[in-house]
Design a protein around this motif. Structure first.
Motif, PDB file in Angstrom:
ATOM      1  N   THR A  72       0.712  -1.395   0.135  1.00 18.18           N
ATOM      2  CA  THR A  72      -0.303  -0.083  -0.162  1.00 18.18           C
ATOM      3  C   THR A  72       1.463   1.109  -0.040  1.00 18.18           C
ATOM      4  N   ASP A  73       1.937   0.981   0.457  1.00 19.57           N
ATOM      5  CA  ASP A  73       3.114   2.116   0.873  1.00 19.57           C
ATOM      6  C   ASP A  73       4.454   1.627   0.572  1.00 19.57           C
ATOM      7  N   PRO A  74       4.506   1.910  -1.133  1.00 19.96           N
ATOM      8  CA  PRO A  74       5.619   1.351  -2.113  1.00 19.96           C
ATOM      9  C   PRO A  74       7.212   2.349  -1.262  1.00 19.96           C
ATOM     10  N   VAL A  75       8.233   1.290  -1.508  1.00 21.84           N
ATOM     11  CA  VAL A  75       9.740   2.047  -1.422  1.00 21.84           C
ATOM     12  C   VAL A  75      10.104   2.236  -2.800  1.00 21.84           C
ATOM     13  N   ARG A  76      10.840   2.762  -2.939  1.00 17.91           N
ATOM     14  CA  ARG A  76      11.195   3.053  -4.532  1.00 17.91           C
ATOM     15  C   ARG A  76      12.334   2.439  -4.366  1.00 17.91           C
ATOM     16  N   GLY A  77      12.559   1.189  -5.609  1.00 12.97           N
ATOM     17  CA  GLY A  77      13.604   0.487  -5.875  1.00 12.97           C
ATOM     18  C   GLY A  77      12.875  -0.835  -5.465  1.00 12.97           C
ATOM     19  N   VAL A  78      12.334  -0.618  -4.709  1.00 14.04           N
ATOM     20  CA  VAL A  78      12.080  -2.171  -4.328  1.00 14.04           C
ATOM     21  C   VAL A  78      10.718  -3.094  -4.671  1.00 14.04           C
ATOM     22  N   GLY A  79      10.754  -4.235  -4.809  1.00 12.60           N
ATOM     23  CA  GLY A  79       9.629  -5.091  -5.625  1.00 12.60           C
ATOM     24  C   GLY A  79       8.693  -5.772  -5.596  1.00 12.60           C
ATOM     25  N   VAL A  80       8.429  -6.261  -6.055  1.00 13.85           N
ATOM     26  CA  VAL A  80       6.921  -7.185  -5.465  1.00 13.85           C
ATOM     27  C   VAL A  80       7.461  -8.367  -4.336  1.00 13.85           C
ATOM     28  N   PRO A  81       7.175  -7.633  -2.788  1.00 12.46           N
ATOM     29  CA  PRO A  81       7.828  -8.700  -1.643  1.00 12.46           C
ATOM     30  C   PRO A  81       6.861  -9.868  -1.593  1.00 12.46           C
ATOM     31  N   VAL A  82       7.626 -11.029  -1.192  1.00 12.23           N
ATOM     32  CA  VAL A  82       6.693 -12.450  -1.188  1.00 12.23           C
ATOM     33  C   VAL A  82       6.799 -13.000   0.695  1.00 12.23           C
ATOM     34  N   PRO A  83       5.731 -12.654   0.859  1.00 11.50           N
ATOM     35  CA  PRO A  83       5.266 -13.269   2.745  1.00 11.50           C
ATOM     36  C   PRO A  83       5.175 -15.393   2.645  1.00 11.50           C
ATOM     37  N   GLY A  84       5.851 -14.989   3.650  1.00 10.33           N
ATOM     38  CA  GLY A  84       6.441 -16.423   3.695  1.00 10.33           C
ATOM     39  C   GLY A  84       5.717 -17.317   5.807  1.00 10.33           C
ATOM     40  N   ALA A  85       5.910 -18.069   6.017  1.00  5.88           N
ATOM     41  CA  ALA A  85       4.651 -18.379   7.194  1.00  5.88           C
ATOM     42  C   ALA A  85       5.450 -17.298   8.307  1.00  5.88           C
ATOM     43  N   ARG A  86       6.826 -16.936   8.669  1.00  2.00           N
ATOM     44  CA  ARG A  86       7.012 -15.930   9.176  1.00  2.00           C
ATOM     45  C   ARG A  86       7.984 -15.074   8.898  1.00  2.00           C
ATOM     46  N   THR A  87       8.251 -14.469   7.566  1.00  2.00           N
ATOM     47  CA  THR A  87       9.256 -14.065   6.763  1.00  2.00           C
ATOM     48  C   THR A  87       8.244 -13.250   5.239  1.00  2.00           C
ATOM     49  N   LEU A  88       9.716 -12.313   5.131  1.00  3.86           N
ATOM     50  CA  LEU A  88       9.146 -11.143   4.083  1.00  3.86           C
ATOM     51  C   LEU A  88      10.600 -11.035   3.643  1.00  3.86           C
ATOM     52  N   ILE A 115      18.509   1.653  -3.330  1.00  2.00           N
ATOM     53  CA  ILE A 115      17.799   1.846  -2.214  1.00  2.00           C
ATOM     54  C   ILE A 115      19.335   0.869  -1.589  1.00  2.00           C
ATOM     55  N   THR A 116      20.226   1.021  -0.641  1.00  2.20           N
ATOM     56  CA  THR A 116      20.845   0.002  -0.284  1.00  2.20           C
ATOM     57  C   THR A 116      20.657  -0.849   0.857  1.00  2.20           C
ATOM     58  N   ALA A 117      20.901  -2.407   0.899  1.00  2.00           N
ATOM     59  CA  ALA A 117      20.488  -2.860   1.471  1.00  2.00           C
ATOM     60  C   ALA A 117      20.034  -1.772   3.326  1.00  2.00           C
ATOM     61  N   GLY A 118      21.203  -1.737   3.422  1.00  2.00           N
ATOM     62  CA  GLY A 118      21.023  -0.638   4.975  1.00  2.00           C
ATOM     63  C   GLY A 118      19.951  -0.199   5.349  1.00  2.00           C
ATOM     64  N   ASP A 119      19.585   1.093   3.810  1.00  2.00           N
ATOM     65  CA  ASP A 119      18.903   1.597   4.302  1.00  2.00           C
ATOM     66  C   ASP A 119      17.238   1.640   4.063  1.00  2.00           C
ATOM     67  N   LEU A 120      17.124   0.390   3.189  1.00  2.00           N
ATOM     68  CA  LEU A 120      16.515  -0.590   3.126  1.00  2.00           C
ATOM     69  C   LEU A 120      15.524  -1.650   4.098  1.00  2.00           C
ATOM     70  N   ALA A 121      17.396  -1.388   5.200  1.00  2.00           N
ATOM     71  CA  ALA A 121      16.704  -2.317   5.963  1.00  2.00           C
ATOM     72  C   ALA A 121      15.778  -1.139   7.180  1.00  2.00           C
ATOM     73  N   ALA A 122      16.742   0.220   7.180  1.00  2.00           N
ATOM     74  CA  ALA A 122      16.167   0.394   8.264  1.00  2.00           C
ATOM     75  C   ALA A 122      14.851   1.076   7.994  1.00  2.00           C
ATOM     76  N   GLU A 123      14.107   1.531   6.563  1.00  2.00           N
ATOM     77  CA  GLU A 123      13.192   1.290   6.820  1.00  2.00           C
ATOM     78  C   GLU A 123      11.501   0.202   7.504  1.00  2.00           C
ATOM     79  N   LEU A 124      12.382  -0.954   6.845  1.00  2.00           N
ATOM     80  CA  LEU A 124      12.021  -1.836   7.355  1.00  2.00           C
ATOM     81  C   LEU A 124      11.676  -1.499   8.643  1.00  2.00           C
ATOM     82  N   ARG A 125      12.758  -1.517   8.942  1.00  2.00           N
ATOM     83  CA  ARG A 125      12.474  -1.764  11.036  1.00  2.00           C
ATOM     84  C   ARG A 125      11.647  -0.541  10.707  1.00  2.00           C
TER      85      ARG A 125
END
Length: 541
Positions: A30-46, A55-65
């Motif tokens: 609903t509120d996508p992040v620029r440069g991020v593709g379609v996420p894939v849900p799992g049983a307790r993961t994404l 976007i860097t891995a570090g910046d994306l991790a901070a956004e996800l948190r």
């Protein structure tokens, strides 16, 4: 929340439970992040893919948190009703395992409120969780080799419906004729993450659907008319491929597409097509006949390329003279060449690599499925593998696309007996293995076995062992990337290729970096692989 590396362009977010995974999935959709593709849900993961250039891995991790982990209100969720005839082969056994009668199991299954947690295993296969904590049934000790489409099943805390005929180890409790997967709909998957599901018991007979009714046209657009290119011989395997169908991961569909994308793009550029145009991916021995004049180009693992002239009516020769036969031609890889009506292209198997790509000016114009003409052999999407007599229609060439010759030389491709180095990043489940095992992963040459295919490369070598407290443990299903190195209980790795299942339950020790995935797709049986660890380029998640 733990944010783990899944590939150099993908993170795996580990959460407390399914509700949090779906909440984060909903937040990113609903509120996508620029440069991020379609996420894939799992049983307790994404699983979260991204473009490192955006976007860097570090910046994306901070956004996800920073994202909230609260589900949307149930009233806003879509509700799906599934009518079920409860006469499954395992109904009585499943009830006995629970200490209930069959009627009680049906009552609890229909009385529970079910939610779609994630979609995986097969396109449209939704993993449903309920609000009944006692409705937990173990898998069958021996999986079936054939579960009919429409089967309603239980395994662990989940319920699910098989969209198409496939093997399976879940307990079968009933049947439904609900069209859970239909590629002709705007939304092919009936159930998507976050949807609410209610099962309703019915007494009337339910006709289990055949695979062809759920997977779409068997050979879309392939016929026996006039015009195009005719398959005279398919060799080991010949498939229609393009750059795949990214964006459908939420419905349980992997991107699929050409295994060696740079070679596909190069063939199309040489033929004068846009780089993602559908072409033929050939594993040795392909023979094509032109129906009408055509322009082609071949790249990738191409052996001898021979053009054999077809029969042609020639003007009458003067008395006492003969008309010389046209000689065979041998075009170079990566250069465009013309075929007249009736001419044949013959591709010999290559001594290096596995897959050649044959582009035709105008592109292979079969009907697209979910926006792509690619054949996904695991999901059963797209055209069937090609066979003798198939006529592939060719599209109208686009304007303003100049042919551009030149392709990576086949001499750069791997060969049986030679060692090919692939760079990997560790994770997301490297902590299931100790330092000695990680050293064994990168310290030996792995042999590519003949059991390899478009789903994955099966590697042979000194097996990898889990740390003691993880032996025999089950990993809840989670998303996997192309290039993931999954370690099953026997310790012999499987390196996932384009047609891999979207989710898996074996630990992934590492993944081939995105730039080396095409090279992995050209590894033949008998080749040896040396895996080397590359530091994550975008910072630590």
């Amino acid at each position: 929340m733990r944010v783990l590396t899944a590939r150099d362009d993908t993170l795996l977010v580990e959460l407390d439970d399914l509700d949090q995974a779906v909440a984060l999935y909903e937040s990113l959709t609903t509120d996508p992040v620029r440069g991020v593709g379609v996420p894939v849900p799992g049983a307790r993961t994404l699983l979260v893919p991204f473009r490192p250039s955006a976007i860097t891995a570090g910046d994306l991790a901070a956004e996800l948190r920073s994202r909230p982990l609260e589900r949307r209100a149930t009233s806003a969720a879509r509700t799906v009703e599934i009518r079920v005839r409860y006469d499954g082969a395992d109904l009585a056994e499943a009830a006995e395992l629970l200490g209930w009668s069959a009627d009680e199991l049906v009552r609890r299954h229909t009385g529970a409120a079910w939610t779609v947690g994630f979609v995986g295993f097969a396109p449209g296969f939704a993993y449903l969780t309920s609000d009944d904590p006692e409705l937990v049934v173990p898998r069958r000790a021996s999986p079936r080799t054939r579960v009919p489409a429409g089967s309603v099943a239980l395994a662990g805390p989940y319920s699910g419906i098989y969209p198409r005929e496939s093997p399976g180890g879940w307990q079968l409790v009933g049947r439904t004729d609900a069209p859970v997967w239909d590629v002709t709909r705007e939304r092919p998957a009936l159930m998507l993450p976050g949807d609410q599901v209610r099962f309703v018991a019915v007494q009337e007979k339910v006709r289990l659907r055949e695979t062809a009714e759920t997977a779409g046209p068997a050979v879309p657009g392939v016929g026996h008319g006039s015009g195009g290119v005719e398959v005279v011989g398919a060799g080991v395997q010949a498939l229609v491929q393009d750059l795949g169908r990214p964006g459908s991961e939420g419905a349980g569909v992997s991107a699929s597409g050409a295994l060696d994308r740079p070679s596909l793009r190069a063939a199309n550029r040489a033929a004068g097509n846009p780089s993602g145009t559908a072409a033929i991916e050939s594993v040795g021995g392909l023979r094509l006949r032109a129906r009408g004049p055509q322009v082609l180009a071949v790249t990738g693992a191409a052996g001898d390329i021979v053009v054999r002239p077809g029969a042609r009516t020639e003007p009458a020769a003067a008395p006492g003279t003969t008309t010389p036969a046209r000689p065979d031609r041998r075009p170079l890889p990566g250069e465009p060449f013309a075929l007249d009506d009736g001419d044949e292209l013959r591709l010999a198997p290559s001594a290096r690599g596995v897959r050649a790509y044959v582009a035709v000016r105008g592109g292979i114009d079969v009907l697209p499925v979910l926006g792509s003409r690619a054949t996904d052999v695991l999901a059963g999407l797209g055209p069937d593998p090609l066979g003798p007599g198939d006529l592939l229609p060719v599209g109208v060439p686009g304007r303003g696309v100049p042919a551009a010759g030149g392709a990576p030389p086949s001499g750069d491709l791997p060969a049986p007996g030679e060692v090919t180095e692939l760079s990997i990043v560790l994770g997301p489940r490297d902590d299931w293995f100790d330092a000695a095992t990680l050293a064994r992963l990168t310290g030996q040459d792995w042999l590519v076995t003949p059991r390899s295919n478009r789903i994955g490369l099966r590697l042979d070598g000194d097996p990898l062992t889990r740390v003691p407290d993880r032996r025999g443990a089950e990993l809840p299903s989670e998303g996997c990337v192309t290039g993931a190195i999954q370690v099953p209980p026997d310790g012999l790795p499987v390196l996932f290729l384009a047609d891999h299942p979207l989710t898996g339950g074996y630990p992934v020790i590492g993944a081939v970096v995105a730039d080396h995935v095409p090279l992995a797709g050209q590894l033949p049986a008998g080749a040896r692989v040396r895996l080397t660890i590359q530091n994550h380029p975008g910072g630590t998640p």
